[in-house]
Enzyme design. Structure first.
Site, PDB file in Angstrom:
ATOM      1  CE  LYS A 210      -4.282  -1.779   1.925  1.00 15.60           C
ATOM      2  NZ  LYS A 210      -5.339  -1.660   2.920  1.00 15.60           N
TER       3      LYS A 210
ATOM      4  N   GLY B 246      -1.845  -0.545   9.275  1.00 15.37           N
ATOM      5  CA  GLY B 246      -2.420   0.115   8.101  1.00 15.37           C
ATOM      6  C   GLY B 246      -3.897   0.422   8.262  1.00 15.37           C
TER       7      GLY B 246
ATOM      8  CE1 TYR C  28     -12.556  -8.313   5.941  1.00 13.33           C
ATOM      9  CE2 TYR C  28     -13.168 -10.576   5.407  1.00 13.33           C
ATOM     10  CZ  TYR C  28     -12.309  -9.493   5.268  1.00 13.33           C
ATOM     11  OH  TYR C  28     -11.213  -9.604   4.448  1.00 13.33           O
TER      12      TYR C  28
ATOM     13  NE  ARG D 236       2.716  -6.602  19.046  1.00 16.45           N
ATOM     14  CZ  ARG D 236       2.666  -7.613  18.199  1.00 16.45           C
ATOM     15  NH1 ARG D 236       2.405  -8.843  18.643  1.00 16.45           N
ATOM     16  NH2 ARG D 236       2.871  -7.446  16.915  1.00 16.45           N
TER      17      ARG D 236
ATOM     18  CB  ALA E 206      -0.567   1.968  15.669  1.00 14.18           C
TER      19      ALA E 206
ATOM     20  CG  ASP F 293      -8.659   0.575   3.250  1.00 16.90           C
ATOM     21  OD1 ASP F 293      -9.465  -0.196   2.701  1.00 16.90           O
ATOM     22  OD2 ASP F 293      -7.432   0.356   3.292  1.00 16.90           O
TER      23      ASP F 293
ATOM     24  CG  ASN G 232      -7.842   1.034  -0.853  1.00 23.78           C
ATOM     25  OD1 ASN G 232      -7.981   2.034  -1.549  1.00 23.78           O
ATOM     26  ND2 ASN G 232      -8.847   0.448  -0.238  1.00 23.78           N
TER      27      ASN G 232
HETATM   28  P1  NAP Z   1      -1.135  -4.479  10.055  1.00 23.67           P
HETATM   29  O1  NAP Z   1      -0.796  -3.244   9.305  1.00 23.67           O
HETATM   30  O2  NAP Z   1      -0.230  -5.653   9.973  1.00 23.67           O
HETATM   31  O3  NAP Z   1      -1.295  -4.052  11.623  1.00 23.67           O
HETATM   32  C1  NAP Z   1      -1.521  -5.004  12.614  1.00 23.67           C
HETATM   33  C2  NAP Z   1      -1.743  -4.328  13.965  1.00 23.67           C
HETATM   34  O4  NAP Z   1      -2.087  -5.349  14.905  1.00 23.67           O
HETATM   35  C3  NAP Z   1      -0.524  -3.621  14.534  1.00 23.67           C
HETATM   36  O5  NAP Z   1      -0.973  -2.544  15.297  1.00 23.67           O
HETATM   37  C4  NAP Z   1       0.115  -4.699  15.423  1.00 23.67           C
HETATM   38  O6  NAP Z   1       0.838  -4.178  16.514  1.00 23.67           O
HETATM   39  C5  NAP Z   1      -1.122  -5.378  15.967  1.00 23.67           C
HETATM   40  N1  NAP Z   1      -0.919  -6.774  16.373  1.00 23.67           N
HETATM   41  C6  NAP Z   1      -0.691  -7.839  15.554  1.00 23.67           C
HETATM   42  N2  NAP Z   1      -0.587  -8.967  16.288  1.00 23.67           N
HETATM   43  C7  NAP Z   1      -0.748  -8.608  17.589  1.00 23.67           C
HETATM   44  C8  NAP Z   1      -0.735  -9.318  18.828  1.00 23.67           C
HETATM   45  N3  NAP Z   1      -0.537 -10.653  18.868  1.00 23.67           N
HETATM   46  N4  NAP Z   1      -0.925  -8.630  19.967  1.00 23.67           N
HETATM   47  C9  NAP Z   1      -1.125  -7.292  19.939  1.00 23.67           C
HETATM   48  N5  NAP Z   1      -1.135  -6.544  18.809  1.00 23.67           N
HETATM   49  C10 NAP Z   1      -0.957  -7.202  17.648  1.00 23.67           C
HETATM   50  O7  NAP Z   1      -2.578  -5.026   9.645  1.00 23.67           O
HETATM   51  P2  NAP Z   1      -3.845  -4.171   9.129  1.00 23.67           P
HETATM   52  O8  NAP Z   1      -3.806  -4.042   7.666  1.00 23.67           O
HETATM   53  O9  NAP Z   1      -3.915  -2.925   9.956  1.00 23.67           O
HETATM   54  O10 NAP Z   1      -5.067  -5.159   9.464  1.00 23.67           O
HETATM   55  C11 NAP Z   1      -5.461  -5.372  10.791  1.00 23.67           C
HETATM   56  C12 NAP Z   1      -6.828  -6.061  10.863  1.00 23.67           C
HETATM   57  O11 NAP Z   1      -7.824  -5.266  10.240  1.00 23.67           O
HETATM   58  C13 NAP Z   1      -6.910  -7.438  10.216  1.00 23.67           C
HETATM   59  O12 NAP Z   1      -7.710  -8.249  11.033  1.00 23.67           O
HETATM   60  C14 NAP Z   1      -7.602  -7.164   8.904  1.00 23.67           C
HETATM   61  O13 NAP Z   1      -8.341  -8.278   8.428  1.00 23.67           O
HETATM   62  C15 NAP Z   1      -8.564  -6.053   9.328  1.00 23.67           C
HETATM   63  N6  NAP Z   1      -8.966  -5.205   8.187  1.00 23.67           N
HETATM   64  C16 NAP Z   1     -10.272  -5.195   7.834  1.00 23.67           C
HETATM   65  C17 NAP Z   1     -10.676  -4.416   6.784  1.00 23.67           C
HETATM   66  C18 NAP Z   1     -12.121  -4.405   6.387  1.00 23.67           C
HETATM   67  O14 NAP Z   1     -12.431  -3.991   5.256  1.00 23.67           O
HETATM   68  N7  NAP Z   1     -13.037  -4.817   7.245  1.00 23.67           N
HETATM   69  C19 NAP Z   1      -9.752  -3.637   6.074  1.00 23.67           C
HETATM   70  C20 NAP Z   1      -8.414  -3.673   6.454  1.00 23.67           C
HETATM   71  C21 NAP Z   1      -8.029  -4.474   7.530  1.00 23.67           C
HETATM   72  P3  NAP Z   1       2.423  -3.813  16.408  1.00 23.67           P
HETATM   73  O15 NAP Z   1       2.493  -2.459  15.786  1.00 23.67           O
HETATM   74  O16 NAP Z   1       2.879  -3.821  17.811  1.00 23.67           O
HETATM   75  O17 NAP Z   1       3.057  -4.891  15.567  1.00 23.67           O
END
Ligand code: NAP
Length: 292
Positions: A74, A138, A234, A160, A136, A110, A95
């Protein structure tokens, strides 16, 4: 099946990411194209990091109408595009790419998708509300920028890695007047902050299929109305967090609406047509039933 338009032609769109895993976007968009009889077809393009630049150049060479972009590209696609929409530039993440007469435009749908889901599915107004965001990454970034732009009263970011939370807070402060603070993703900070917020948003992947027993570090007694609890996950439609919040009497909202509406915004950018969101939602539900 390839869908042909009224002039018997078909244009390609797709999703670029790596690894792609099982994305719901091809089925969601193809269901919508078929429903409206549009000559578009959506495919998955798993692109290795060393091939990203060539893949983006290939959108022009092959006259592909556009694509979605997902993890881990992204941010990385931005220097490969010709133009950047204002929101995508502010966020520093794209995106959706649109190929307009051989020039590639980057957008981010998004945040708008999330806000539309809050409004239309959750019936939740953002104006002046205090919001606690867990995460924090994406998704949290898109959500936090959208909430700040929409007039949230206060944002609290619990992550975290505290430095990543601080960085997101600083980026929001640079562009918006909305007060932003950070806190630990743990007791006692979360419990204290939850006493003064109206909306709790989980952007952590904790609880997502197949790890459905996982959940963020939140205790049931910290959740009381009027807090609305929103989970971006979801699959499953009701995470352990949402089930717990519902039991406490809190209104809840899952990530389905955000998925549908971010897709609907991309659909409109590519085709010029309003997306049939009910069709997209029902395709997602059918796909998820098959997966679980
Ligand atoms: P990402 O950029 O990889 O960010 C993941 C986040 O989760 C970071 O803040 C990370 O913390 C934290 N994290 C991961 N594992 C953890 C754990 N075991 N304990 C505590 N914190 C943890 O991922 P993302 O793109 O933001 O996506 C995150 C979620 O949103 C996913 O479930 C995804 O499916 C969902 N999502 C949904 C939509 C939708 O359209 N509904 C769109 C986008 C994303 P650190 O910074 O400490 O690593």
């Amino acid at each position: 099946m390839i869908f042909l338009g009224s002039d018997n032609t078909s244009r390609l769109v797709g999703i670029i990411g790596y690894p792609l895993g099982h994305s719901l976007s091809p089925a969601m968009h193809n269901g919508a194209f078929q429903h409206l009889g549009l000559g578009y077809h959506y495919v998955a393009f798993p692109v290795k990091p060393e091939d990203l630049a060539q893949a983006i150049a290939g959108l022009k060479a092959l006259n592909i109408a556009g694509c979605n972009v997902t993890i881990p590209y992204k941010e990385k696609v931005i220097p490969l595009l010709d133009h950047l929409d204002r929101d995508a530039a502010l966020l520093g993440a794209v995106n959706t790419i649109v190929n307009r007469d051989g020039e590639l435009w980057g957008y981010n749908t998004d945040g708008a998708g999330f806000l539309r889901s809050l409004r239309e599915v959750g019936k939740i107004e953002v104006d002046g509300r205090s919001v606690l965001i867990m995460g924090a990454g994406g998704a949290a970034r898109a959500v936090a920028f959208a909430l700040a732009k929409e007039g949230a009263g206060r944002l609290i970011i619990a992550n975290r890695s505290r430095d990543k939370g601080e960085k997101l807070a600083a980026d929001i402060r640079q562009h918006f007047a909305c007060p932003v603070q950070t806190c630990d993703l743990a007791m006692p900070s979360l419990r204290e902050e939850l006493k003064s917020v109206q909306l709790l948003i989980n952007t952590l992947p904790l609880g997502m299929f197949p790890q459905t027993e996982a959940m963020p570090p939140v205790e049931p007694e910290w959740l009381k109305p009027p807090i609305t609890v929103c989970d971006l996950i979801y699959n499953p439609p009701k995470t352990k967090l949402l089930a717990m919040a519902e039991k406490q009497g809190c209104p809840v909202l899952n990530g389905e609406g955000m998925l549908v509406y971010q897709g609907a915004a991309a659909f409109k950018l590519w085709t010029g047509y309003e997306a049939p969101v009910d069709i997209m939602r029902s395709v997602i539900r059918q796909q998820l039933k098959r997966q679980i």
